[in-house]
Design a protein around this motif. Structure first.
Motif, PDB file in Angstrom:
ATOM      1  N   SER A  44       6.544  -0.387  -1.645  1.00 45.29           N
ATOM      2  CA  SER A  44       5.962  -0.396  -2.988  1.00 45.29           C
ATOM      3  C   SER A  44       7.070  -0.515  -4.038  1.00 45.29           C
ATOM      4  CB  SER A  44       5.160   0.897  -3.226  1.00 45.29           C
ATOM      5  OG  SER A  44       4.408   0.794  -4.394  1.00 45.29           O
ATOM      6  N   GLU A 100       0.739   4.993  -2.203  1.00 41.28           N
ATOM      7  CA  GLU A 100       0.274   4.755  -3.567  1.00 41.28           C
ATOM      8  C   GLU A 100      -0.824   5.733  -3.971  1.00 41.28           C
ATOM      9  OE1 GLU A 100      -0.347   0.504  -3.888  1.00 41.28           O
ATOM     10  OE2 GLU A 100       1.817   0.172  -3.971  1.00 41.28           O
ATOM     11  N   ARG A 137       0.541  -2.248 -10.421  1.00 42.70           N
ATOM     12  CA  ARG A 137       0.028  -2.509  -9.075  1.00 42.70           C
ATOM     13  C   ARG A 137      -0.260  -3.989  -8.904  1.00 42.70           C
ATOM     14  NH1 ARG A 137      -1.696   1.938 -11.265  1.00 42.70           N
ATOM     15  NH2 ARG A 137      -1.733   3.912 -10.183  1.00 42.70           N
TER      16      ARG A 137
END
Length: 181
Positions: free
Chosen positions: A46, A111, A123
């Motif tokens: 991420s 997340e 995102r």
């Protein structure tokens, strides 16, 4: 502000096999390509973008609560240009679809924890996780003369621990600094 991402580091034995593969491909990629230093190779789970220093404890807490299946094995299948759906600007070591699905589970777990901890980040909408390891980057003018580089590459390794990294952008390419596992 720090430019942050969460990733799996690669085992040293895996790094050595990737270096051998890259030596044979170097002649085919654009001359102005910047190879990623082997110590910077990783699998991004991420990308968090610019974050205030105060968010780091919440990010680390989210990482600790992230589900990583013990059975997780990362399996590679080929080296090619990436990303697949946009203009090519990198050389990627692609992970199998099965590995990408497993890593997407890790990403969603991470997340969800980040969200619970109040961490804000941009995102990605609607795209499936495309597991890869970036091996090289090149600039826009190189894209016109790209030779085919698709090369099967079969390797596997066991990613076990997430790490938080800071990314510093420089003209010579990004530098990554591990903050903590």
């Amino acid at each position: 502000m720090k430019r942050l991402f969460v990733a799996f580091e690669l085992p040293k034995t895996t790094l050595n096999s990737f270096n051998v593969a890259m030596e044979s491909l170097v002649k085919k990629i654009p001359l102005d390509a910047r190879l990623v230093k082997s110590e910077n190779l990783h699998i991004t789970i991420s990308f968090l973008g610019d974050q205030e220093e105060e968010t780091i404890p919440g990010i680390l807490d989210a990482m600790k609560g992230t589900a990583i299946p013990e059975s997780l094995y990362a399996q590679t299948h080929a080296i090619d240009y990436g990303p697949p759906t946009f203009e090519k600007r990198m050389v990627w070591l692609l992970l199998t679809k099965e590995t990408s699905k497993e890593l997407e589970f890790v990403k969603l777990s991470l997340e969800a924890n980040l969200y619970r901890n109040g961490i804000q980040w941009a995102r990605e909408n609607g795209s499936h996780f495309a597991g890869h390891i970036t091996l090289a980057r090149f600039n826009q003018k190189s894209r016109d003369r790209l030779e085919t580089i698709y090369t099967p590459f079969d390797a596997s390794f066991h990613p076990t621990e997430l790490a938080l990294f800071e990314s510093e952008l420089t003209p010579a390419g990004p530098n990554y600094y591990k903050i903590e596992n």
